[in-house]
Design an enzyme around this catalytic site. Structure first.
Site, mmCIF file in Angstrom:
data_model
loop_
_atom_site.group_PDB
_atom_site.id
_atom_site.type_symbol
_atom_site.label_atom_id
_atom_site.label_comp_id
_atom_site.label_asym_id
_atom_site.label_seq_id
_atom_site.Cartn_x
_atom_site.Cartn_y
_atom_site.Cartn_z
ATOM 1 N N ASN A 1 56.775 47.048 15.597
ATOM 2 C CA ASN A 1 56.364 48.219 16.411
ATOM 3 C C ASN A 1 55.491 47.646 17.534
ATOM 4 O OD1 ASN A 1 54.363 51.190 15.580
ATOM 5 N ND2 ASN A 1 55.920 50.928 17.135
ATOM 6 N N CYS B 1 47.449 55.430 15.274
ATOM 7 C CA CYS B 1 48.582 54.508 15.162
ATOM 8 C C CYS B 1 48.218 53.409 14.169
ATOM 9 C CB CYS B 1 48.913 53.901 16.525
ATOM 10 S SG CYS B 1 50.284 52.739 16.438
ATOM 11 N N GLY B 2 48.943 53.358 13.075
ATOM 12 C CA GLY B 2 48.646 52.377 12.027
ATOM 13 C C GLY B 2 48.906 50.947 12.479
ATOM 14 N N CYS C 1 56.633 52.122 11.637
ATOM 15 C CA CYS C 1 55.533 53.039 11.951
ATOM 16 C C CYS C 1 54.523 52.957 10.805
ATOM 17 C CB CYS C 1 56.077 54.463 12.100
ATOM 18 S SG CYS C 1 54.788 55.676 12.450
ATOM 19 N N GLY D 1 53.585 56.351 9.501
ATOM 20 C CA GLY D 1 54.819 56.841 8.880
ATOM 21 C C GLY D 1 55.056 56.193 7.522
HETATM 22 N N1 LIG Z 1 54.382 58.320 17.695
HETATM 23 C C1 LIG Z 1 53.158 58.564 16.992
HETATM 24 C C2 LIG Z 1 52.065 57.600 17.363
HETATM 25 C C3 LIG Z 1 52.335 56.156 16.986
HETATM 26 C C4 LIG Z 1 52.364 55.872 15.486
HETATM 27 C C5 LIG Z 1 52.598 54.427 15.187
HETATM 28 N N2 LIG Z 1 53.735 53.783 15.631
HETATM 29 C C6 LIG Z 1 52.063 53.928 13.859
HETATM 30 O O1 LIG Z 1 52.261 52.740 13.577
HETATM 31 O O2 LIG Z 1 51.394 54.667 13.141
HETATM 32 C C7 LIG Z 1 52.668 60.006 17.264
HETATM 33 O O3 LIG Z 1 52.982 60.584 18.309
HETATM 34 O O4 LIG Z 1 51.960 60.552 16.409
#
Ligand SMILES: N[C@@H](CCC[C@H](N)C(=O)O)C(=O)O
Length: 279
Positions: A15, A75-76, A222, A225
């Site tokens: 990511n 964002c993790g 993610c 996620g």
């Molecule tokens: N797209 C997400 C923000 C990014 C999350 C990320 N890639 C992770 O690693 O947690 C959002 O809009 O909430």
């Protein structure tokens, strides 16, 4: 005179984001810059833009912008990369770092190998199942039936500081993520849009997951996620509380601690290259 901005391209489990140290460079319109620089053909190419800054309530702060310019609360994967950025660039000597985010202060624990950070564990705080981010109503959404393109899925909504919809399926290879992902992201149940994870149980403690991220589309991984997927697996009886999440770009270890209710995420953080780009 052209204003050249130093940036670092980093990824966590694939990511990838562009990181800028705002202690050095002020970025006036990050929403626009995120769109411009994230573009694969005309920009640097990334899943978004991450700003590292100072904080009055924690060691440092993070702001995260998706590739479409929208700002996310958390964002993790970026939080782990920030830990590496700060330590490897000697902005801190600490291996326990507090990070201010829009979803509260997160705590990072760095593992250092030969002077460089190799992996990071982030205390992601407690998952929230009752947050109001769907349907304008409060309440839980566990194994809730949602029909898309004639297919009915059992979906569980979880906030890990940002909103996720986790769907366990029998065969993840049957899911047309580029088609179903954007429909669910923009489903009327979620006025603020939502991140979408499809997951397949491989064993009690191993899950294959693919993600459609709000504001960025399909990404290789993610972090929030992965945490939501582990929590959804546990509350629906699919998995235990200590789970390895296998994504397209790498794996993350997620532990949902029974005593504290906190979720701990452990994974890599990688520097790809550094560069300069005109603002
Ligand atoms: N797209 C997400 C923000 C990014 C999350 C990320 N890639 C992770 O690693 O947690 C959002 O809009 O909430």
């Amino acid at each position: 005179m052209t204003n050249l901005i130093k940036f670092t391209k980093m990824h966590g489990a694939g990511n990838d984001y562009i990181y800028v140290n705002t202690l050095i460079h002020h970025i006036e319109h990050p929403e626009e810059i995120a769109i411009k620089w994230s573009a694969p053909h005309t920009g640097i190419g990334s899943d978004g833009l991450v700003l590292i800054g100072k904080s009055s309530i924690a060691d440092f702060s993070m702001r995260i912008f998706n590739a479409d310019g929208s700002e996310a609360m958390m964002c993790g994967n970026a939080s782990r990369c920030i830990g590496k950025y700060l330590y490897d660039n000697s902005l801190t000597k600490k291996t326990d770092i507090s990070l201010e985010t829009l979803s509260g202060i997160k705590h990072l624990k760095l593992t250092v190998l030969e002077g460089k950070v190799s992996k990071v564990t982030v205390d992601m705080d407690s998952p929230k199942l009752k947050e109001v981010y769907f349907d304008g109503k409060s309440g839980q959404m566990i194994n809730h039936e949602i029909t898309v393109n004639g297919q009915t899925f059992k979906a569980t909504a979880i906030s890990m500081g940002n909103p996720h919809l986790v769907i366990y399926v029998d065969d993840i290879n049957q899911i047309e993520l580029p088609v179903i992902g954007p429909i669910l992201e923009n489903h009327p149940l979620f006025p603020g849009r939502i991140n979408v994870e499809f997951a397949q149980k491989l064993s009690e403690n191993k899950v294959r997951m693919r993600v459609w991220e709000r504001g960025s589309g399909i990404t290789m991984a993610c972090g929030t996620g992965a945490c939501a997927t582990a929590v959804a697996g546990s509350i629906t009886g699919m998995t235990g509380r200590d789970v390895e999440i296998i994504m397209d770009g790498g794996n993350l270890n997620i532990l949902w601690d029974e005593k504290t209710d906190k979720v701990y995420m452990t994974g890599d953080a990688v520097t790809v290259f550094e560069g300069e780009i005109p603002l």
